[in-house]
Design an enzyme around this catalytic site. Structure first.
Site, PDB file in Angstrom:
ATOM      1  N   GLY A  95       0.767  -1.251  -0.545  1.00  0.00           N
ATOM      2  CA  GLY A  95       0.013   0.536   0.042  1.00  0.00           C
ATOM      3  C   GLY A  95       0.860   1.583   1.024  1.00  0.00           C
ATOM      4  CD  GLU A 126      -7.696  -5.329 -23.143  1.00  0.00           C
ATOM      5  OE1 GLU A 126      -7.129  -6.227 -22.672  1.00  0.00           O
ATOM      6  OE2 GLU A 126      -8.513  -3.837 -22.641  1.00  0.00           O
ATOM      7  CG  HIS A 170     -12.051  14.730 -38.012  1.00  0.00           C
ATOM      8  ND1 HIS A 170     -12.038  15.593 -38.194  1.00  0.00           N
ATOM      9  CD2 HIS A 170     -12.880  13.483 -38.317  1.00  0.00           C
ATOM     10  CE1 HIS A 170     -13.522  15.544 -38.859  1.00  0.00           C
ATOM     11  NE2 HIS A 170     -13.556  14.591 -38.478  1.00  0.00           N
ATOM     12  CE  LYS A 213      -4.349 -10.386 -13.272  1.00  0.00           C
ATOM     13  NZ  LYS A 213      -4.447 -10.137 -14.624  1.00  0.00           N
TER      14      LYS A 213
END
Length: 608
Positions: A101, A481, A504, A603
């Site tokens: 953390g 993705e 564009h 992960k």
């Protein structure tokens, strides 16, 4: 994003800790270390690099003892180095900590502790923890840890040992995952279930601010007020070999090939011909759904891309306005949400920090929250009002594949369920989609047969530094993705664009030899997409196209064509993403990249 383990028992702790850390490598890391209580003292071995380097170090200088903690670090504060590696100790080495953390107020704590005479040697935020515990330590480690965490802001799962109480490990979590493994005369803590599966299938799932005390005599769980908590044992039913390669060269390749089963499992019992859609225990009445004026789908990375497909699906089927947002942006832009807003959060791990924060903020504003996740007992699954599990099984490779396609299936299930409640579709159209969805596992298996074509294309193009992915409508969502997968594991710069956006700006980047991957599965947009392909081919691009069987016209204008089994246009993302996953995989293999553990990635992203 790191991984932590802890062990108390009668066996040697060192090999058990290293084995546990090896099961957490998928979380991403750049250094590793262990701390063992050996003959009344704490011995630490740690180093920068892969776990194999730590194993070599332990062979040269073994650590012996039956109690210890271990850690794989993904650098946030301070560069990857031996010094910054975990475990970290106070100056005299009497208290040692591993931490997953970020301690957000570590600078303030560091300055305050320095004023009290404490010295620091690393650049990490974690080093404040053993010193803070030391400051409060008066002979009771549990009490000291409890007091220390009241001063800590941020996210953490920590394991603590002290040579003054050499019979125990103390642990606590807040916003970072932590489980407890229950063996026979031995006990474990870990960031995830695979770390303990070789030793036990019985675990406790911890909630925030729950403290754990492990000794060889058992496990005690305490609230932040110090009151004992009784928990139900969660029995893991999936096999340990589900987290092994099973004969495949890499976890990612194995997981790509597991997608047909994952698709089938996620639909099982939820989609049955002639019967209403089942959302497990999620009960939304027609009155409640009519009271919803907007849906937000909020997620990060691959899950965000699944959410974009979800927008197309829910709006088309259920006719409810849907917005898709990146969790880290949604949190800070003061979105207009209230009791008439439905929030759908998507997270493979169920521990994604930004997504979890969105969930909590949304509930404060009286929004109903549905979670789509792959991990039973995860923070997001426990805190959401409703949860729809994606039965993908353990996904070890950092780059998500089977979790993504099961998230897509979840979006279709939700879209169909809402359409059913709101009666926005005829029963015939509903049954047709269900019938076609049930054929997807077999068609996904068939799509996997294009490996040789994709390998050949990768072998010719892997040295290119830039690639582009094009699509229109729902194909554009999948192109995003596909582009992300290529970036993640092959380190090739790639971008996804809507086909109509070419003129564009992006077309200025197309020159002779530029690689372009296109998808053409939407019948009403097919001719327009063909025109976009011709625009890039005219400027020298080499194009690989993905289309449904029968659309052989594209062979005349592209360099390579992949034909996927025909299904309904709206269901195409389930199949069209598979060749893009395989292409990314083979590109990465050609370049010699570590496909399961790409650099700088993790992960489970449990920090902001």
């Amino acid at each position: 994003m790191c991984g932590i383990v802890g062990f108390v028992g009668k066996r040697e702790a060192s090999p058990i800790l290293v084995e546990g850390l090896s099961k957490l490598e998928y979380r991403g890391y750049d250094s590793a270390g262990v701390a063992i209580i050996e003959e009344g003292d704490i011995k630490i071995s740690k180093c920068k690099g892969r776990l194999a380097m730590l194993e070599e170090k332990l062979k040269e200088a073994p650590l012996s003892g039956a109690i210890g903690i271990g850690h794989t670090r993904w650098a946030t504060h301070g560069e990857p180095s031996d010094l910054n590696s975990h475990p970290h100790a106070n100056e005299c080495g009497s208290i040692t900590v591993v931490h997953n953390g970020i301690i957000e107020n570590y600078l303030h704590l560091r300055e305050w502790l320095s004023s009290k005479g404490y010295k620091f040697f690393s650049e990490t935020d974690t080093e404040v923890i053993p010193n803070l515990v030391d400051y409060y330590y008066k002979g009771d480690l549990v009490e000291a840890v409890m007091k220390a965490v009241t001063k800590m802001e941020g996210s953490y799962a920590i394991g603590v040992i002290t040579k003054n109480e050499p019979d125990k490990v103390v642990a606590v979590r807040k916003d970072s995952p932590l489980i407890v493994g229950l063996g026979e005369g031995e006990y474990f803590i870990a960031s995830d279930i695979p770390a303990v599966l070789n030793h036990t299938r019985d675990i406790y799932l911890l909630n925030d601010k729950e403290f754990v005390v492990l000794t060889k005599d058992g496990v005690q769980i305490l609230s932040e007020e110090g009151e004992e908590i009784k928990k139900e044992i969660y029995h893991v039913t999936w096999n340990a070999d589900a987290a092994e390669k099973g004969g495949y060269e890499d976890f990612m390749l194995k997981e790509i090939h597991e997608q047909p089963k994952a698709i089938k499992d996620t639909m099982s019992s939820r989609i049955i011909p002639g019967q209403p859609i089942s959302l497990d225990k999620i009960n939304i009445t027609k009155e409640e759904l009519n009271g919803i004026d907007r849906i937000y789908i909020v997620a990060c990375g691959t899950a965000y891309h699944a959410g974009i497909v979800g927008k197309y699906v829910i709006e088309k089927l259920a006719k409810i306005p849907v917005e898709v947002d990146i969790a880290s942006e949604f949190r800070y832009r003061e979105p207009i949400i209230n009791e008439r807003t439905l929030i759908i959060v998507i997270s493979q791990s169920g521990e994604t920090a930004d997504t979890l924060a969105v969930l909590r903020e949304s509930k404060k504003k009286d929004c109903r929250v549905i979670a789509v996740t792959n991990v039973v007992g995860s923070s997001i699954s426990r805190e959401a009002d409703d949860v729809l599990y994606t039965w993908a099984g353990p996904e070890i490779a950092v780059a998500s594949t089977k979790a993504y396609v099961t998230q897509l299936i979840a979006m279709y299930i939700i879209g169909l369920h809402f359409a059913e409640i709101k009666e926005t579709m005829s029963k015939a159209d509903m049954e047709l989609i269900k019938e076609e969805m049930l054929k997807l596992p077999e068609k996904a298996e068939e799509t996997l047969s294009h490996k040789e074509t994709l390998q050949k294309f990768a072998s010719k193009t892997y040295m290119h530094k830039d690639m582009f992915f094009l699509g229109r409508g729902i194909d554009y969502a999948v192109a995003m993705e596909g582009s992300l997968k290529l970036k993640e594991i092959s380190y090739v710069h790639s971008e996804a664009y809507a086909g109509g956006e070419l003129k564009h700006g992006p077309i200025a980047l197309i020159e002779k030899g530029t690689i372009v991957i296109t998808t053409l599965t939407q019948g009403f947009l097919f001719d327009k997409m063909v025109s976009n392909i011709k625009e890039v081919v005219t400027r020298g691009a080499k194009v690989m196209a993905i289309a449904f069987e029968g659309n052989n016209v594209i062979e005349k204008i592209v360099d390579s064509a992949i034909y996927i089994p025909k299904t309904l246009d709206i269901l195409s993302p389930i199949l069209s993403v598979i060749p893009q996953q395989l292409l990314a995989y083979y590109m990465a293999k050609q370049k010699g990249c570590d496909v399961d553990k790409p650099r700088n990635l993790a992960k489970s992203v449990t920090v902001e």
